[in-house]
Design a protein around this motif. Structure first.
Motif, PDB file in Angstrom:
ATOM      1  N   LEU A   1       0.985  -1.225  -0.013  1.00 49.91           N
ATOM      2  CA  LEU A   1       0.139   0.114   0.022  1.00 49.91           C
ATOM      3  C   LEU A   1       0.780   0.963   0.091  1.00 49.91           C
ATOM      4  CD1 LEU A   1      -2.774   1.275   0.318  1.00 49.91           C
ATOM      5  CD2 LEU A   1      -2.605   1.088   2.661  1.00 49.91           C
ATOM      6  N   LEU A   2       1.849   1.167   0.818  1.00 45.15           N
ATOM      7  CA  LEU A   2       2.611   2.458   1.010  1.00 45.15           C
ATOM      8  C   LEU A   2       3.619   2.555  -0.434  1.00 45.15           C
ATOM      9  CD1 LEU A   2       3.976   2.142   4.621  1.00 45.15           C
ATOM     10  CD2 LEU A   2       1.983   3.598   3.795  1.00 45.15           C
ATOM     11  N   VAL A   3       4.077   1.699  -0.785  1.00 48.33           N
ATOM     12  CA  VAL A   3       4.945   1.764  -1.956  1.00 48.33           C
ATOM     13  C   VAL A   3       4.034   2.104  -3.187  1.00 48.33           C
ATOM     14  CG1 VAL A   3       6.202   0.457  -3.641  1.00 48.33           C
ATOM     15  CG2 VAL A   3       6.790   0.049  -1.547  1.00 48.33           C
ATOM     16  N   LEU A   4       2.897   1.669  -3.293  1.00 47.89           N
ATOM     17  CA  LEU A   4       1.928   2.157  -4.397  1.00 47.89           C
ATOM     18  C   LEU A   4       1.622   3.685  -4.240  1.00 47.89           C
ATOM     19  CD1 LEU A   4       0.113   1.212  -6.817  1.00 47.89           C
ATOM     20  CD2 LEU A   4      -1.751   0.856  -4.968  1.00 47.89           C
ATOM     21  N   TYR A   5       1.470   4.077  -3.069  1.00 45.69           N
ATOM     22  CA  TYR A   5       0.946   5.561  -2.862  1.00 45.69           C
ATOM     23  C   TYR A   5       2.286   6.468  -2.936  1.00 45.69           C
ATOM     24  CZ  TYR A   5       0.623   9.743   0.324  1.00 45.69           C
ATOM     25  OH  TYR A   5       0.817  10.824   0.606  1.00 45.69           O
ATOM     26  N   ILE A   6       3.423   5.897  -2.403  1.00 46.75           N
ATOM     27  CA  ILE A   6       4.506   6.587  -2.765  1.00 46.75           C
ATOM     28  C   ILE A   6       5.224   6.865  -4.054  1.00 46.75           C
ATOM     29  CG2 ILE A   6       7.000   6.998  -2.238  1.00 46.75           C
ATOM     30  CD1 ILE A   6       5.083   7.749   0.279  1.00 46.75           C
TER      31      ILE A   6
END
Length: 554
Positions: free
Chosen positions: A25-30
């Motif tokens: 989730l965080l990698v996709l967002y960043i």
């Protein structure tokens, strides 16, 4: 009554999220939105301009912008230049350089998670990176080339180090010292000042004060060694650059002219900038009011107050330095996530789901207007804001946006009841909205914000035979964009060399730059971005008439 978790009826994402779920989730967002667009005005263009100059000329010790010295701490530029060099076979320089922001942001989120584990527990800790990444103000800077992200990473690493002082003292001190030194290399001395009182507070609260004090003094020596290596190299090779850098540092340390006004502006900005961490931190203070003296609450409270004071006095009420207020606020807000009353937790959850579902639908409708011309009224508005833009249907972008929307709907249906569901839905909804904007709207946004067309038009208008170009009233972001896109470099109009130039480039009115073009100067070009219709927003190029002499200026 506190929220009670339950077993899911359907197979959805488990809450609290597991390591891999959280990481994806965080990698996709960043990393969504870091590529796919040109350098944009202000910090993004300036930073990429410095990286471009560094890669082109190899001045790793002394960063420059458009051929002129740019005295600044170099760490972010080094990482961005290394990224641009390593990925030059795959991505253009500005996109590869911007990936450095993704690296620093992921490190900051990881250190925040680890600090939350030390202060609270493993069950509550995943809320920390979700709160940090879900903060509205964080979104604006996490996807641009922004050196303050490196400073943010240093702060989060320092907090993680300080939280380990009693349990793993040597490792904690090493992390703190390394973070302090690298933070200086990221953005100078002033942004690192909040960490020194926080370190003293940790020593005072420590169970082994003498040992902690000695270790943290040793960590200061480590930080001085890291920062001193660059300063010593400058002293040996570029003393003038070192003097200019220290002059800038001393100017910043002289303080804001109106610190109380800066403080007021920051306090007015925080309710939206730090949402939802700020209200959850407030709930923590109320719900845990009998535990305020304990380290898990006292440390982030003290760190936030010190950071607020330092930012107000030395860094100013600007959006980028305000990033440093988020880590302590997030660490304070973590217990508030799990202690919310059932009604408040449900209200926060429904607010996030309804808000992002509404804006996601609005994003799709606006995309249809840009690409297909329906709704007609909205399509006319899009054309008015970006004259000349023509939307095209992109199968890959539309497919990715549709997949993200379907995953969002699946999450809403299958997420189990949990204290973490509200913040998980908030972060997922923010990721969905940003992904939709990056895939569906990015061509329209980039068309209106890039200076690529302006720079190209100016380049074609420049005479083949020319001595040099003087410039007035050009911001650093404009200088960086012209140099990056078409190798157009200028000299200050008031400088000795600039007064001899046969071309003069002015942004806005000549009066704004205190320049006179009366008698001997003729305008040969005018240009601006599509939405810049007023004369004061455009660039104007003047040429000295034959036989006329006299410098531009008063």
């Amino acid at each position: 009554m506190p929220f009670q978790a339950e077993r899911p009826r359907h197979r959805g994402i488990p809450l609290p999220p597991s390591g891999w779920t959280l990481a994806v989730l965080l990698v996709l967002y960043i990393f969504t939105g870091l590529i796919g667009h040109d350098p944009w005005k202000n910090d993004d263009a300036v930073t990429i301009g410095v990286v471009h100059d560094l890669v082109s000329n190899g001045n790793w010790l002394t960063p420059s912008l458009a051929g002129h010295p740019y005295p600044d701490a170099p760490l972010y530029y080094w990482v961005a230049a290394a990224s641009a060099h390593l990925l030059s076979w795959l991505l253009p320089l500005h996109e590869a350089a911007r990936l450095a922001s993704g690296v620093f942001t992921l490190l900051a989120l990881g250190c925040t998670l680890l600090a939350a584990r030390e202060l609270h527990d493993r069950e509550q800790a995943p809320a920390a990176p979700l709160l940090l990444a879900g903060s509205i103000g964080f979104l604006f800077h996490a996807h641009e080339a922004q050196p303050m992200l490196a400073t943010l990473t240093a702060h989060t690493a320092a907090y993680w180090g300080l939280t380990q002082i009693d349990r793993r003292p040597l490792r904690g001190a090493c992390w703190f010292g390394s973070a302090l030194g690298l933070g200086f290399l990221a953005n100078g001395l002033a942004p690192m000042l909040p960490l020194l009182p926080v370190a003293a507070f940790v020593v005072w609260r420590s169970q082994h004060r003498q040992r902690s004090a000695l270790l943290l003094l040793g960590s200061l020596l480590l930080s001085c060694m890291l920062a001193g290596a660059w300063l010593a190299a400058l002293f040996a090779t570029s003393p003038d650059y070192l003097a200019a850098f220290w002059q800038g540092e001393l100017t910043q340390l002289s303080g804001s002219v109106q610190p109380l006004l800066s403080l007021q502006r920051l306090l007015l900005m925080l309710p939206w900038y730090a949402w939802p961490a700020l209200p959850l931190a407030g709930w923590t203070l109320w719900a845990k009011r009998r535990q305020l003296a304990t380290t898990p609450l006292a440390l982030p409270m003290f760190a936030f107050l010190v950071a607020l004071l330092v930012v107000s006095v030395w860094l100013g009420a600007r959006s980028a330095p305000a990033l440093l207020l988020l880590p302590p606020l997030v660490l304070l807000a973590v217990p508030g996530v799990t202690s919310l009353r059932r009604g408040a937790a449900n209200a926060f959850d429904w607010f996030g789901m309804i808000t992002f579902s509404f804006f996601a639908a609005l994003t799709w409708i606006a995309w249809c207007a840009m690409v297909f011309g329906w709704p007609a009224r909205l399509a006319k508005q899009a054309v008015r804001l970006a004259p000349g833009f023509v939307g095209h249907f992109n199968v890959f972008a539309a497919g990715l946006a549709l997949l993200a929307t379907l995953v969002w709907c699946w999450m809403i249906v299958t997420s189990p009841r949990s204290p973490m569901r509200g913040i998980m839905h908030w972060m997922s909804g923010l990721t969905l909205l940003w992904l939709l904007i990056a895939t569906l709207w990015m061509p329209w946004i980039d068309y209106g914000k890039t200076y690529r067309q302006v720079s190209g038009s100016l380049s074609r208008a420049l005479p083949e035979r020319r001595e040099c170009i003087a410039s007035a009233n050009l911001a650093d972001s404009l200088l960086a964009s012209l140099d990056y896109f078409d190798d157009i470099r200028t000299l200050p109009a008031k400088s000795i060399a600039g007064k001899r130039c046969d071309l003069l480039l002015v942004h806005g009115s000549v009066k704004d730059g205190n320049i006179s073009v009366a008698g001997g100067w003729r305008q040969i070009w005018e240009g601006g971005r599509p939405a810049e219709r007023r004369d004061a927003e455009k660039l104007h190029l003047y040429r000295r008439e034959e036989g006329k002499k006299g410098p531009p200026g008063k």
